[in-house]
Design an enzyme around this catalytic site. Structure first.
Site, short mmCIF file in Angstrom:
data_model
loop_
_atom_site.label_atom_id
_atom_site.label_comp_id
_atom_site.label_asym_id
_atom_site.label_seq_id
_atom_site.Cartn_x
_atom_site.Cartn_y
_atom_site.Cartn_z
N SER A 137 0.85 -1.18 0.00
CA SER A 137 0.00 0.00 0.00
C SER A 137 0.89 1.23 0.00
CB SER A 137 -0.88 -0.04 1.26
OG SER A 137 -1.62 1.14 1.38
N LYS A 165 -1.07 -0.86 -4.42
CA LYS A 165 -2.30 -0.12 -4.05
C LYS A 165 -1.90 1.33 -3.81
CE LYS A 165 -4.79 0.01 0.35
NZ LYS A 165 -5.56 -0.79 1.33
N LYS A 167 -2.99 5.06 -2.45
CA LYS A 167 -3.95 5.84 -1.67
C LYS A 167 -4.38 7.04 -2.52
CE LYS A 167 -4.01 3.67 2.30
NZ LYS A 167 -5.25 3.13 2.89
N ASP A 192 -7.26 3.08 -3.04
CA ASP A 192 -7.97 3.09 -1.76
C ASP A 192 -8.21 4.54 -1.34
OD1 ASP A 192 -9.00 2.71 0.77
OD2 ASP A 192 -7.16 1.87 1.64
N GLU A 217 -11.28 0.86 -3.57
CA GLU A 217 -11.59 0.49 -2.19
C GLU A 217 -12.19 1.67 -1.44
OE1 GLU A 217 -8.11 -0.93 -0.16
OE2 GLU A 217 -9.18 -1.33 1.70
N ASP A 242 -13.97 -1.83 2.80
CA ASP A 242 -13.08 -2.06 3.95
C ASP A 242 -13.82 -1.57 5.20
OD1 ASP A 242 -11.12 -1.90 5.93
OD2 ASP A 242 -9.79 -0.55 4.85
N LYS A 266 -10.19 -7.46 7.40
CA LYS A 266 -9.19 -7.08 8.41
C LYS A 266 -9.67 -7.66 9.73
CE LYS A 266 -7.48 -2.64 6.74
NZ LYS A 266 -7.77 -1.19 6.78
N GLY A 294 -4.36 -4.57 5.82
CA GLY A 294 -3.26 -4.39 6.77
C GLY A 294 -3.48 -3.13 7.58
O1 NPG Z 1 0.43 -2.42 4.72
O2 NPG Z 1 -0.44 -2.59 6.70
C1 NPG Z 1 -0.30 -2.03 5.61
C2 NPG Z 1 -1.06 -0.77 5.37
C3 NPG Z 1 -2.22 -1.01 4.48
O3 NPG Z 1 -3.21 0.90 3.54
C4 NPG Z 1 -3.13 0.18 4.48
N1 NPG Z 1 -3.79 0.36 5.60
O4 NPG Z 1 -6.82 2.06 5.19
O5 NPG Z 1 -6.25 0.04 4.93
C5 NPG Z 1 -6.00 1.17 5.30
C6 NPG Z 1 -4.62 1.49 5.85
C7 NPG Z 1 -4.52 1.82 7.30
C8 NPG Z 1 -3.31 1.79 7.93
C9 NPG Z 1 -5.58 2.17 8.05
C10 NPG Z 1 -3.16 2.08 9.26
C11 NPG Z 1 -5.43 2.49 9.38
C12 NPG Z 1 -4.22 2.42 9.99
#
Ligand code: NPG
Length: 373
Positions: A137, A165, A167, A192, A217, A242, A266, A294
């Site tokens: 991500s 991915k 953001k 996302d 997403e 999500d 998740k 994640g």
């Molecule tokens: O690789 O763990 C990872 C991050 C993946 O983008 C990611 N997580 O919105 O899914 C999400 C975001 C996130 C990370 C959300 C940390 C909240 C806290």
């Protein structure tokens, strides 16, 4: 065997680079680990994935600690290592919300239960793979420079990640996606938005259809299932949810209404690995692909996520990246990418432990609690 005590460890780990999403920028991970210690001295571990502020969901680390101490542990009076994990989940279920706190307690006790049975979490959940395809991500560059984004993505592509991915948020939407797709015409790519768009953004988001994305997403707020239905009618790219997915019921609603055709699972967001498996099973029945999200986990949470991601319905690469994507020094032995994949731990329980000296070095607070008898 008794459960001797529960130890909460609050840790703070600097991230290797800031992680910017539509809701904020993280520079370090401040989270709580739950350790369940058996009377034989063995421990089970669960990572609470709440962030230190309520930006992704209403949960946050201080709140999770409070709910664990005051409301969850008192419900576990009299349990021992023979107590089935399903009973543990059901005992905590009357505490509404706080799925990340419940998941952390459930996972620590499940891990200990499995270690005593010499069974891996992957085996318990029904895993069919011994390694899983990994995606990564990519945050919004703090510089907001597309050149910087391309540099970061280039590193991950060279490292072998099997899916990228990006953001996105209003104003950081079509242009970065066009740039990445232009440079890597065939890399599996998805975006996302973390709820950042509005119902009226359908025409804008339909512009993403040109880039052959796997999915979009969570474009709209988590409570707006109908908005996602309307959006799905305007875009050809599949919608994945999500934040909206909190339970088996919300998954079934999203799929049945046509708000989503792909589900991000998740474990923290849905209250643990038992419910995650139930969501997986429902999605398999419905023919909806799932992938493992994640939350910038340490090796403790990552190990358990890899076990889940080895179930047969996880047909898309997840946000289960290697340790060095997040931390210079992980809490566990590092997870290292091999040909774009990570191995599923095979040892009892989650199959990994924190390295004691590393844990001690990043611990900012610790509390030992007795379970009520
Ligand atoms: O690789 O763990 C990872 C991050 C993946 O983008 C990611 N997580 O919105 O899914 C999400 C975001 C996130 C990370 C959300 C940390 C909240 C806290």
């Amino acid at each position: 065997m008794r459960i001797d005590r529960i130890v909460l460890h609050r840790v703070r780990l600097p991230l290797v680079r800031p992680f910017r999403t539509s809701f904020g920028t993280e520079t370090a991970r401040d989270l709580v680990l739950v350790e369940a210690v058996g009377s034989d001295g063995r421990s089970g571990w669960g990572e609470c994935v709440a962030m230190d502020w309520p930006g992704y969901s209403p949960e946050y680390t201080d709140g999770a600690i409070d709910v664990i101490e005051r409301f969850l542990l008192p419900r576990l009076a009299g349990i021992d290592d023979a107590t089935d994990p399903v009973e543990i989940r059901d005992r905590m279920a009357p505490v509404l919300g706080h799925p990340m706190a419940r998941a952390a307690v459930e996972t620590a006790l499940l891990d200990l239960w499995l270690r005593h049975r010499d069974q891996s979490l992957a085996d318990y959940l029904g895993a069919v793979a011994d390694r899983v395809d990994c995606g990564v991500s990519v945050g919004i560059p703090t510089s907001e420079s597309i050149a910087d984004l391309l540099d970061e993505v280039a590193g991950y592509v060279a490292g072998g990640y099997r899916r990228i991915k990006l953001k996105i948020e209003p104003g950081w939407d079509l242009a970065p996606v066009a740039a990445v797709r232009g440079r890597w015409p065939t890399v599996p790519l998805q975006v996302d938005a973390n709820q950042a768009f509005q119902r009226s953004d359908g025409p804008l988001l339909a512009g993403l259809d040109d880039f052959d994305l796997l999915l979009i997403e969570q474009p709209l707020p988590e409570d707006d299932l109908y908005g996602h239905v309307l959006l799905a009618e305007q875009v050809r790219t599949p919608i994945c949810l999500d934040e909206s997915i909190l339970s088996v019921a919300s998954t079934e609603s999203a799929l049945s209404l046509g708000a989503a055709s792909i589900i991000n699972i998740k474990p923290g967001r849905v209250g643990g690995y038992l419910t995650s498996k139930e969501i997986h099973d429902l999605c398999q029945e419905r023919g909806a692909p799932v992938w493992c999200g994640g939350m910038l986990e340490t090796g403790i949470g990552r190990a358990a996520n890899l076990a889940l991601a080895a179930l047969p319905g996880f047909t898309l690469p997840g946000d289960t990246s290697a340790s060095d994507r997040y931390y210079a020094q992980d809490l566990t032995e590092p997870f290292v990418l091999e040909d774009g994949r990570l191995p599923v731990p095979t040892g009892p329980g989650i199959g990994v432990d924190p390295i004691p000296e590393v844990l001690a070095g990043v611990t900012t607070w610790r509390r030992e609690l007795a379970l009520p008898r």
